[in-house]
Design an enzyme around this catalytic site. Structure first.
Site, PDB file in Angstrom:
ATOM      1  N   CYS A   6       0.876  -1.172   0.000  1.00 18.32           N
ATOM      2  CA  CYS A   6       0.000   0.000   0.000  1.00 18.32           C
ATOM      3  C   CYS A   6       0.909   1.216   0.000  1.00 18.32           C
ATOM      4  CB  CYS A   6      -0.882   0.046   1.250  1.00 18.32           C
ATOM      5  SG  CYS A   6      -2.145  -1.225   1.358  1.00 18.32           S
ATOM      6  N   ASP A   7       0.335   2.364  -0.206  1.00 14.57           N
ATOM      7  CA  ASP A   7       1.120   3.601  -0.163  1.00 14.57           C
ATOM      8  C   ASP A   7       0.299   4.697   0.479  1.00 14.57           C
ATOM      9  OD1 ASP A   7       3.665   3.114  -1.975  1.00 14.57           O
ATOM     10  OD2 ASP A   7       1.962   2.167  -2.977  1.00 14.57           O
TER      11      ASP A   7
END
Length: 421
Positions: A6-7
């Site tokens: 994820c970011d």
């Protein structure tokens, strides 16, 4: 562990336009997992009441704040969200030298929601999370179904004035305060030698394990994981790609810039495949407290093929029906042991319509482009309306109370016009 990525991003003045903090996150999960956007009002609770999180019960607090959450529909917590005081939190899966515990405890997603419900500033949310981590620990399966998927967590917590990075390894943790510029987190520890707060036994534990000699400068990411932190911003990977994109736009970052970063496929930030970007969020947090915070959510996979719809906290908001998944009451498989033996259909109306439209238009490039153009036109109009609110410092509360639901209905109309014969 890069496939499970994820970011989360934050940009603060002077990196942004308009003296605002911009928060953004992509939630990358298993491709068939549905993520819903839900609202919970502020509440007063019985002092004796216990709170059931995804797997375990903990003590409830006397009062909780109103929250809007983007969450995998099967669990109690959230991947990302915001509260009525302008606090935003997103979390990431991280792994390192400290062993991951499969025993059921608090999930990182539970900690996101608990931080939002119980804290009116970013640092207070950090306090909530680390206190709960110390008391209850983190652990348990983070996916619905037979796949076992467990991890430790990092968090990006922001409010109108600052942001905090909180990274964990079991019960140990380090935190970094961010007051200007840009910062991102991905699926790796990223706090190095700038440590503003920490678990009191973090260094001693590392020394006892032989991970740190007690002499050289303490580097959290290098000590608790296997990273060469000197190469973090140049090595291939999503943390590095996110870092480069933020710095590319540094000084000119707007809400639309952040959305473009989340939509970026060449970098891998907008993920495709078995794990994909199942939902996205971007928030505008004005430094001026007389202005409202505005939170945009997709509630659907792939931000490139979704609409970011705005939400503003005002009184009397009702539940967000078109982005809320079906409930199964006592028959929910998550409530039964062993957990996750069945996987029910959790698709909400917006999710269903988007997927049906995309399936029908998969082989009709021209019609698909027209639909996407209509979605972008709708989104641009929403941006104009939100900017007018921020510039004029006034809005119609009666209209804002239905802002997200009405925007969702407009998006549904676009999809359904392509589903109908």
């Amino acid at each position: 562990m890069e496939p499970y990525s994820c970011d989360t991003f934050v940009a603060l003045p002077p990196a942004t336009v308009g003296n605002r903090i911009i928060f953004g996150k992509n939630s990358d999960r298993l491709c068939d997992e549905v993520q819903e956007v839900v609202y919970f009002p502020a509440a007063v609770h019985d002092s004796l009441r216990r709170l059931k999180c995804t797997y375990i019960e903990i003590e409830q607090v006397p009062e909780t704040y109103a929250v809007v959450l983007s969450r995998p529909a099967w669990l109690w917590g959230a991947e990302m969200g915001a509260n009525e005081h302008g606090v935003c939190i997103g979390n990431e899966a991280v792994w390192g030298r400290e062993a991951v515990c499969d025993e059921e405890a608090l999930l990182g997603m539970d900690l996101v929601r608990l931080g939002l419900e119980r804290a009116d500033t970013a640092e207070k949310a950090l306090n909530v999370i680390v206190d709960l981590l110390e008391k209850h620990g983190q652990g348990g399966n983070c996916s619905e179904g037979t796949m076992l998927f467990s991890y430790h967590n990092s968090f990006l917590i922001a409010d109108r004035s600052e942001a905090w990075i909180l990274e964990t390894a079991g019960k140990y943790w380090a935190a970094e305060k961010v007051q200007e510029g840009v910062r991102n987190i991905s699926n790796q520890l990223s706090i190095t030698t700038k440590i503003d707060r920490e678990h009191p036994d973090m260094r001693n534990h590392a020394k006892q394990k032989g991970w740190w000699d007690g002499q050289k400068e303490f580097d959290f990411a290098a000590t608790y994981s296997y990273l060469d932190t000197a190469k973090m911003t140049t090595s291939p990977g999503r943390f590095c790609e996110g870092y480069k994109l933020l710095n590319k736009y540094k000084g000119n970052i707007t809400v639309e810039t952040m959305m473009e970063i989340l939509r970026d496929k060449p970098s891998g930030i907008n993920m495709e495949g078995e794990f994909l970007t199942t939902a996205s969020m971007v928030s505008i947090l004005p430094k001026d407290s007389s202005l409202p915070c505005i939170h945009f959510f997709t509630g659907t996979p792939d931000p490139e093929r979704s609409v970011f719809k705005p939400f503003i906290f005002v009184p009397n908001i009702s539940q967000l029906v078109d982005t809320s998944s079906p409930t199964f009451e006592l028959d929910d498989p998550v409530e039964k042991k062993p957990h996750h033996t069945l996987k029910p259909d959790r698709r909400h109306p917006l999710y269903q319509s988007q997927q049906q439209a995309l399936d029908l238009l998969r082989n009709n490039v021209e019609k698909a482009k027209t639909m996407l153009d209509n979605m972008r036109k709708m989104e641009k109009e929403l941006f104009k309306e939100m900017e007018a609110i921020l510039q004029n410092k006034q809005f119609d509360v009666n209209k804002i109370v239905n802002l997200f639901p009405e925007s969702t209905k407009d998006e549904l109309r676009i999809y359904r016009s392509n589903i109908s014969p």
